[in-house]
Design an enzyme around this catalytic site. Structure first.
Site, PDB file in Angstrom:
ATOM      1  N   SER A 113       0.811  -1.213   0.000  1.00 18.25           N
ATOM      2  CA  SER A 113       0.000   0.000   0.000  1.00 18.25           C
ATOM      3  C   SER A 113       0.849   1.270   0.000  1.00 18.25           C
ATOM      4  O   SER A 113       1.612   1.522  -0.903  1.00 18.25           O
ATOM      5  CB  SER A 113      -0.962  -0.044   1.179  1.00 18.25           C
ATOM      6  N   HIS A 114       0.740   2.040   1.074  1.00 16.85           N
ATOM      7  CA  HIS A 114       1.368   3.357   1.169  1.00 16.85           C
ATOM      8  C   HIS A 114       2.771   3.271   1.751  1.00 16.85           C
ATOM      9  O   HIS A 114       3.421   4.291   1.930  1.00 16.85           O
ATOM     10  CB  HIS A 114       0.493   4.220   2.066  1.00 16.85           C
ATOM     11  N   LYS A 126      -1.583 -10.051  -0.455  1.00 13.13           N
ATOM     12  CA  LYS A 126      -2.869 -10.341   0.180  1.00 13.13           C
ATOM     13  C   LYS A 126      -3.787 -11.088  -0.774  1.00 13.13           C
ATOM     14  O   LYS A 126      -3.658 -10.990  -1.996  1.00 13.13           O
ATOM     15  CB  LYS A 126      -3.523  -9.075   0.717  1.00 13.13           C
ATOM     16  N   ASP A 277      -2.260   6.591  -3.399  1.00 11.48           N
ATOM     17  CA  ASP A 277      -1.115   5.932  -2.764  1.00 11.48           C
ATOM     18  C   ASP A 277      -0.488   4.869  -3.653  1.00 11.48           C
ATOM     19  O   ASP A 277      -0.831   4.726  -4.833  1.00 11.48           O
ATOM     20  CB  ASP A 277      -1.532   5.336  -1.419  1.00 11.48           C
ATOM     21  N   ASP A 279      -0.770   1.669  -4.128  1.00 10.30           N
ATOM     22  CA  ASP A 279      -1.598   0.708  -4.862  1.00 10.30           C
ATOM     23  C   ASP A 279      -2.933   1.288  -5.313  1.00 10.30           C
ATOM     24  O   ASP A 279      -3.802   0.552  -5.787  1.00 10.30           O
ATOM     25  CB  ASP A 279      -1.825  -0.553  -4.026  1.00 10.30           C
ATOM     26  N   ARG A 282      -6.028   4.588  -1.804  1.00 17.52           N
ATOM     27  CA  ARG A 282      -6.228   5.752  -0.926  1.00 17.52           C
ATOM     28  C   ARG A 282      -6.352   7.034  -1.736  1.00 17.52           C
ATOM     29  O   ARG A 282      -5.920   7.093  -2.887  1.00 17.52           O
ATOM     30  CB  ARG A 282      -5.033   5.910   0.018  1.00 17.52           C
ATOM     31  N   GLU A 363     -12.653   5.393   5.644  1.00 19.74           N
ATOM     32  CA  GLU A 363     -11.746   5.325   6.784  1.00 19.74           C
ATOM     33  C   GLU A 363     -10.965   6.629   6.860  1.00 19.74           C
ATOM     34  O   GLU A 363     -10.645   7.229   5.828  1.00 19.74           O
ATOM     35  CB  GLU A 363     -10.752   4.179   6.618  1.00 19.74           C
ATOM     36  N   LYS A 376     -11.330   0.047  -1.052  1.00 20.83           N
ATOM     37  CA  LYS A 376     -11.392   1.492  -1.184  1.00 20.83           C
ATOM     38  C   LYS A 376     -10.765   1.865  -2.517  1.00 20.83           C
ATOM     39  O   LYS A 376     -10.018   1.083  -3.091  1.00 20.83           O
ATOM     40  CB  LYS A 376     -10.702   2.169  -0.014  1.00 20.83           C
TER      41      LYS A 376
HETATM   42  C1  G1P Z   1      -3.903   1.184   8.223  1.00 20.78           C
HETATM   43  C2  G1P Z   1      -5.075   2.124   8.356  1.00 20.78           C
HETATM   44  C3  G1P Z   1      -6.356   1.403   8.037  1.00 20.78           C
HETATM   45  C4  G1P Z   1      -6.270   0.785   6.646  1.00 20.78           C
HETATM   46  C5  G1P Z   1      -5.028  -0.087   6.544  1.00 20.78           C
HETATM   47  C6  G1P Z   1      -4.827  -0.633   5.154  1.00 20.78           C
HETATM   48  O1  G1P Z   1      -4.030   0.118   9.134  1.00 20.78           O
HETATM   49  O2  G1P Z   1      -5.142   2.676   9.651  1.00 20.78           O
HETATM   50  O3  G1P Z   1      -7.423   2.310   8.121  1.00 20.78           O
HETATM   51  O4  G1P Z   1      -7.401   0.017   6.378  1.00 20.78           O
HETATM   52  O5  G1P Z   1      -3.877   0.657   6.919  1.00 20.78           O
HETATM   53  O6  G1P Z   1      -4.661   0.385   4.209  1.00 20.78           O
HETATM   54  P1  G1P Z   1      -3.280   0.080  10.550  1.00 20.78           P
HETATM   55  O7  G1P Z   1      -1.815   0.243  10.286  1.00 20.78           O
HETATM   56  O8  G1P Z   1      -3.790   1.246  11.336  1.00 20.78           O
HETATM   57  O9  G1P Z   1      -3.668  -1.232  11.165  1.00 20.78           O
HETATM   58 ZN    ZN Z   2      -3.217   1.375  -0.387  1.00 22.27          ZN
END
Ligand code: G1P
Ligand code: ZN
Length: 543
Positions: A113-114, A126, A277, A279, A282, A363, A376
Site C-alpha cells: 500500500s502506502h 494479500k 497511494d 496501490d 487511498r 476510513e 477502497k
Molecule cells: C492502516 C489504516 C487502516 C487501513 C489499513 C490498510 O491500518 O489505519 O485504516 O485500512 O492501513 O490500508 P493500521 O496500520 O492502522 O492497522
Molecule cells: Zn493502499
C-alpha cells in the site's frame, strides 16, 4: 514441464494483518518465503484446482519476481487460469473490479500500500475473495493456520510468460491472460459518473493537479483525467510508476504529498488537487488553499452523492471505521439512512456492501469507496468529487463551508508514534484499557468523560464478533479520542492516537485544525501516560 514438489517447513510470523501479509522486502526475498505463503493461500482456500484468479500489484520492487513465482505455483497447483495486469501492474481497486467482473475465485494482490518500496523497504501479499474484497478473518485465519503446518509447496519448472505483452499463453496447462491494466477500470468509472459534466467542467477552464506519487495510479489517472475527461496535459504529476516510488513514501497525506500541498497552497493554485497511494486505493482531496480531511470527505461525499448517476437514487446506508470521525454520522442521521461503525480495515465493509446495507464506506486513513468494488478506491473518490463540483458549480471551499454550517465541524487529526518498543506500547494500551471503566464522569481539563469503550464489533450480516479493536474515550459534547496499535507496521509497534473535537454549527468553524485540537491533544497525552510510558512527547507523523 513438471511440477516440483518441494519440501518446506513453517516460517514464523506469516500472519496476515490489517491488510494481508506485510514484511520488509528482504524477508519476502528469503528462500521459500513467498512460496510458503502462496501455498498457504491455496491450501487455506481449499486448493487452486480448476480455479481462476486475478494477479497484479503496485509495481514495487520484487513485484515482477513474486508474480513469476505465483504464476508457476498456480500452474503447479492446478489452477485453470490467471488474469494478470500488463507488466504485473494492477491498482488494488482495479484488481477488485476484475475479480468481480470475471466472476473469478479471487485474486492475489502484491502491495504494501502506502509503505515505501525498494530492496530495503516493504512488500506485501494479500488474498481477495470472489466478491473482490480482502479476505475476511475466517479466511485469513485458515491461511495463517496453513502457514503453521505446511510441509511442501508445488511449483512448475515452466518459465513464467512475458508480462509486457498483451494476450494469452499457456503455462503447464494453465491459461495466463495478460490484460490492459487500465481499460476495465476506466470503463467502470464511465458507468458510475457523469463524464459529460466533468468534461464540460475541464473544457470551461477548471484546473487540477493529481499527484500519482510515482505509484500505480499514474497510468489510470492519465488515461481517465487527461485522456477521456480532457484535463490539461500535465494535470497528472509523478505519473510513471517506479519500483521505489521515486524514493518517496507513497502515502497521500499532507506530510508525504508535500509537492501537491505546496502546489495547492500557492497563490496560483489549481481549483482542485488530489493524490493516491502506492496501490491506488487511498486518496487525498484538496481545494485551493485547503486540505479536506478524509473523514470530512466521506461526510461531504455522502451528503452530495446523488449528483452522480450511480448514486442518484440515494444511498442504502453508510459505514465508517471506528476511529474515523463522526462527521458522517450526522449526515446519515439527516438522510435517514443507517450508519455503521466497524473495526479498522476495509475487510469489515465487505458484508455490509454485499448485503446492500451500506453504499459508501470510508476510513480516516484516506480510504473512501462504494459498492462498485470491494476495496477502497482513490481515483473513484477523486471522480466523485469532480462529478459533485461539476454538478453543483461550487468550489471545494464553498461545499465545505456550507457543510459545516449545516452539520457542525468535527476537527480531526491522527498522531502516530512509530517504532515504539512493543512491550511499552502494549503496556500503554493495557493500562488505559483497565482504567476505562473508572474514567466515566471524571473531568480532564475542559472535558468530562462520557464513556470508555474497548471496541468490539458484531457483524450485522454474519454475526461474527471482532474484539479488542481499539479504545475509545468519549467526552460529553461529541469530542473523543481513540487509541489502537497499527496492524500494518513492519517495525516495532505504531501507536495511533485519533483526536476529534466537535464544534456545533454556531461555533467557530474556520479555526486552524491544530489550534482547535490543542486542548484534546494535551488531555489525551496526559490520560494515556504517553511520555511516562514511552518516553515520547511528539508524534512522528500527524495526518
Ligand atoms: C492502516 C489504516 C487502516 C487501513 C489499513 C490498510 O491500518 O489505519 O485504516 O485500512 O492501513 O490500508 P493500521 O496500520 O492502522 O492497522
Ligand atoms: Zn493502499
Amino acid at each position: 514441464m513438471t511440477t516440483i514438489v518441494t519440501p518446506t517447513q513453517p516460517i514464523d510470523g506469516q500472519k496476515p494483518g490489517t491488510s494481508g501479509l506485510r514484511k520488509k522486502t528482504p524477508v519476502f526475498m528469503e528462500p521459500g518465503y513467498v512460496e510458503n505463503f502462496v501455498q498457504a493461500i491455496f491450501d487455506g482456500i481449499g486448493g487452486a484446482e480448476g480455479k481462476t484468479f486475478v494477479v497484479g500489484g503496485d509495481g514495487r520492487y520484487f513485484n515482477d519476481k513474486a508474480i513469476g513465482t505465483i504464476i508457476r505455483m498456480a500452474a503447479a497447483n492446478g489452477a485453470a487460469k490467471l488474469i494478470v495486469g500488463q507488466g504485473g501492474l494492477l491498482s488494488t481497486p482495479a484488481a477488485s473490479n476484475l475479480i468481480r467482473k470475471n466472476k473469478t475465485d479471487g485474486g492475489i494482490i502484491l502491495s504494501a500500500s502506502h509503505n515505501p518500496g525498494g530492496p530495503n523497504a516493504d512488500f506485501g501479499i494479500k488474498f481477495n475473495i470472489p466478491n473482490g474484497g480482502p479476505a475476511p478473518e475466517k479466511v485469513t485465519e485458515a491461511i495463517f493456520a496453513a502457514t503453521t503446518s505446511i510441509s511442501e509447496y508445488r511449483i512448475s519448472d515452466a518459465a513464467a510468460p512475458d508480462l509486457s505483452v498483451l494476450g494469452t499463453s499457456d503455462v503447464d496447462g494453465m491459461v495466463v491472460q495478460v490484460i490492459d491494466s487500465v481499460a476495465d477500470y476506466a470503463e467502470l468509472m464511465g458507468e458510475l459518473f457523469d463524464f459529460d459534466a466533468i468534461k464540460a467542467l475541464f473544457a470551461g477552464g477548471f484546473t487540477m493537479c493529481f499527484d500519482a506519487m510515482h505509484a500505480v495510479t499514474g497510468p489510470y489517472a492519465k488515461a481517465i483525467l487527461e485522456g477521456t475527461l480532457g484535463a490539461a496535459p500535465g494535470t497528472v504529476i509523478n505519473g510513471v510508476p517506479s519500483p521505489d516510488f521515486g524514493g518517496g513514501h507513497p502515502d497521500p497525506n499532507p506530510v508525504w504529498a508535500k509537492e501537491l500541498v505546496d502546489t495547492m497552497m500557492a497563490a496560483d493554485a489549481p481549483d482542485f488537487g488530489a493524490a493516491s497511494d502506492g496501490d491506488g486505493d487511498r486518496n487525498m482531496i484538496m481545494g485551493r488553499g485547503q486540505f479536506v480531511s478524509p473523514s470530512d470527505s466521506l461526510a461531504m461525499l455522502t451528503a452530495n452523492a446523488t449528483h452522480a448517476p450511480a448514486y442518484a437514487k440515494g444511498l442504502s446506508g453508510v459505514a465508517r471505521s471506528m476511529p474515523t470521525s463522526q462527521a458522517v454520522d450526522r449526515v446519515a442521521a439527516d438522510l435517514g439512512i443507517e450508519c455503521f461503525e466497524t473495526p479498522t480495515g476495509w475487510k469489515f465493509f465487505g458484508n455490509l456492501l454485499d448485503a446492500d446495507r451500506a453504499t459508501l464506506c470510508g476510513e480516516e486513513s484516506a480510504g473512501t469507496g462504494s459498492n462498485h468494488v470491494r476495496e477502497k478506491d482513490g481515483l473513484w473518490a477523486v471522480l466523485l468529487w469532480l462529478n459533485i463540483l461539476a454538478a453543483k458549480g461550487q468550489s471545494v471551499a464553498e461545499i465545505s463551508a456550507a457543510h459545516w454550517a449545516k452539520f457542525g465541524r468535527n476537527y480531526y487529526a491522527r498522531h502516530d508514534f512509530e517504532a515504539v518498543e512493543k512491550a511499552k506500547a502494549n503496556d500503554l494500551v493495557d493500562t488505559l484499557r483497565e482504567a476505562l471503566p473508572g474514567l466515566v464522569g471524571q473531568s480532564f481539563g475542559p472535558f468530562t468523560v462520557a464513556g470508555g469503550t474497548n471496541f468490539a464489533y458484531t457483524d450485522p450480516v454474519d454475526g461474527s464478533v471482532s474484539e479488542n479493536q481499539g479504545l475509545i474515550v468519549a467526552f460529553e459534547g461529541g469530542s473523543r479520542f481513540v487509541i489502537r496499535l497499527s496492524g500494518t507496521g513492519t517495525e516495532g509497534a505504531t501507536i495511533r492516537l485519533y483526536l476529534e473535537s466537535y464544534t456545533g454549527p454556531d461555533g467557530d468553524l474556520a479555526l486552524p485544525v491544530d489550534q482547535a485540537l490543542s486542548e484534546i491533544v494535551a488531555v489525551a497525552y496526559e490520560m494515556i501516560g504517553l511520555t511516562a510510558k514511552t518516553g515520547r512527547s511528539e508524534p512522528d507523523v500527524v495526518t
